[in-house]
Write an enzyme that holds these catalytic residues in place. Structure first.
Site, PDB file in Angstrom:
ATOM      1  N   ASP A  45      34.290  14.660 -31.845  1.00 54.20           N
ATOM      2  CA  ASP A  45      33.934  15.904 -31.171  1.00 54.20           C
ATOM      3  C   ASP A  45      33.475  15.625 -29.744  1.00 54.20           C
ATOM      4  OD1 ASP A  45      31.505  14.746 -31.735  1.00 54.20           O
ATOM      5  OD2 ASP A  45      30.667  16.474 -32.792  1.00 54.20           O
ATOM      6  N   ASP A  83      36.460  14.182 -36.643  1.00 57.36           N
ATOM      7  CA  ASP A  83      35.129  14.786 -36.671  1.00 57.36           C
ATOM      8  C   ASP A  83      35.201  16.234 -37.140  1.00 57.36           C
ATOM      9  OD1 ASP A  83      32.800  13.364 -36.133  1.00 57.36           O
ATOM     10  OD2 ASP A  83      33.178  13.300 -33.980  1.00 57.36           O
ATOM     11  N   LYS A 111      34.568  12.908 -40.511  1.00 59.11           N
ATOM     12  CA  LYS A 111      33.214  12.441 -40.216  1.00 59.11           C
ATOM     13  C   LYS A 111      32.318  13.645 -39.985  1.00 59.11           C
ATOM     14  CE  LYS A 111      31.965  10.562 -36.187  1.00 59.11           C
ATOM     15  NZ  LYS A 111      30.764  11.367 -35.800  1.00 59.11           N
ATOM     16  N   GLU A 136      27.925  14.704 -39.296  1.00 52.25           N
ATOM     17  CA  GLU A 136      26.652  14.166 -38.845  1.00 52.25           C
ATOM     18  C   GLU A 136      25.507  14.579 -39.755  1.00 52.25           C
ATOM     19  OE1 GLU A 136      27.792  14.204 -34.063  1.00 52.25           O
ATOM     20  OE2 GLU A 136      25.960  15.196 -34.761  1.00 52.25           O
ATOM     21  N   GLU A 143      23.977   5.596 -34.568  1.00 55.25           N
ATOM     22  CA  GLU A 143      23.975   5.746 -33.109  1.00 55.25           C
ATOM     23  C   GLU A 143      22.564   5.690 -32.542  1.00 55.25           C
ATOM     24  OE1 GLU A 143      25.689   8.687 -29.570  1.00 55.25           O
ATOM     25  OE2 GLU A 143      26.319   8.970 -31.652  1.00 55.25           O
TER      26      GLU A 143
END
Length: 280
Positions: A61, A100, A130, A132, A198
């Site tokens: 993204d 994403d 993916k 988050e 991250e």
């Protein structure tokens, strides 16, 4: 009696390249083999990275920033990402392509996450998605994984939550380290096949990598992760201005592209291009 080659042994035929699957990543972790992941957003770039034998490509993204020019990843939509993923899949026949799920497309719950992930795979040909978050999205990861869709998790600094996190800040320092560990374990138990970490302190990332059986993918998380990922424009020197501390530029693509464009414009203006050899 078989004939022997006159000048040395015959060269062995090169082995055909294998399509990368999630089980290869697990095998590499067990063997201690580190691997690289890069973002990609179009057919041509994906083809170059596939030729470079980058095993995993992420249609992130982060396209919000480097493709569409937004300040954060929050505004980009599923409809904006799907065409990009299609191009990357076509350009990289050997890579595992991860797509994403954008902000707002999975947070409501497992059913929304499954619907979004299903649409992404059906309409693009991507091999995994993916999303988050740690413990807070464990149910979503479990639902998507149970449907047979591989999920890569993302913990630590999560760009879609930049407003709630108070900006671009390292996560997992001090007392927050324990929650980051809980997040890592939660996504593994929910069925994620790998987890991006991250902007996490290197020591904490080392600890988490040792605890998990799934691969860890670092971006600003030190050298002990099983893999590393960078946005390709950062990696290749395409972007201008200040970059994050974790970025290393391995090229100067932006400078070379500007030079080529300037040379082209100058030759058109002077009449040097097209020359006779470029004409029918």
């Amino acid at each position: 009696m078989s004939e022997q080659p006159v000048y040395g042994a015959a060269a062995e035929a090169p082995k055909p390249r294998v399509k990368v699957r999630t089980h290869h990543l697990h095998k590499w972790k067990a063997e201690g083999h580190k691997w690289a992941m890069l973002t990609a957003y179009d057919y041509s770039t994906a083809a170059v990275f596939d030729e470079a034998e980058i095993p995993v490509l992420l249609v992130g993204d982060s396209a919000a920033n480097v493709v569409y020019g937004y300040d954060t990843t929050v505004p980009v939509t599923l409809d904006e990402l799907i065409p990009l993923v299609r191009g990357v899949v076509r350009g990289a026949p050997h890579a595992l392509v991860v797509a994403d799920l954008p902000f707002g497309s999975y947070e409501a719950g497992p059913q929304q996450a499954l619907a979004t992930a299903t649409r992404m795979l059906k309409e693009t040909g991507a091999h995994a998605v993916k999303l988050e978050g740690g413990e807070r999205v464990a149910d979503q990861i479990a639902a998507v994984s149970a449907a047979g869709i591989p999920v890569m998790a993302h913990i630590g600094f999560t760009p879609q939550s930049v407003n709630g996190l108070g900006g671009f800040r390292v996560q997992g320092r001090g007392d927050a380290a324990e929650q980051t560990i809980h997040d890592a374990i939660a996504v593994q138990e929910a069925g994620a096949f790998a987890v991006v970490m991250e902007m996490v302190p290197a020591e904490l990332a080392t600890q988490i990598t040792g605890k998990l059986t799934i691969p860890t993918v670092g971006i600003g998380a030190g050298p002990s992760c099983d893999a590393q990922v960078l946005v390709w424009q950062d990696m290749a020197g395409m972007t201008n201005g200040k970059t994050a501390k974790f970025v290393k530029r391995f090229g100067a693509v932006g400078d070379e592209l500007r030079r080529a464009a300037s040379d082209y414009a100058r030759e058109v203006a002077t009449g040097a291009f097209p020359a006779d050899e470029h004409s029918y």
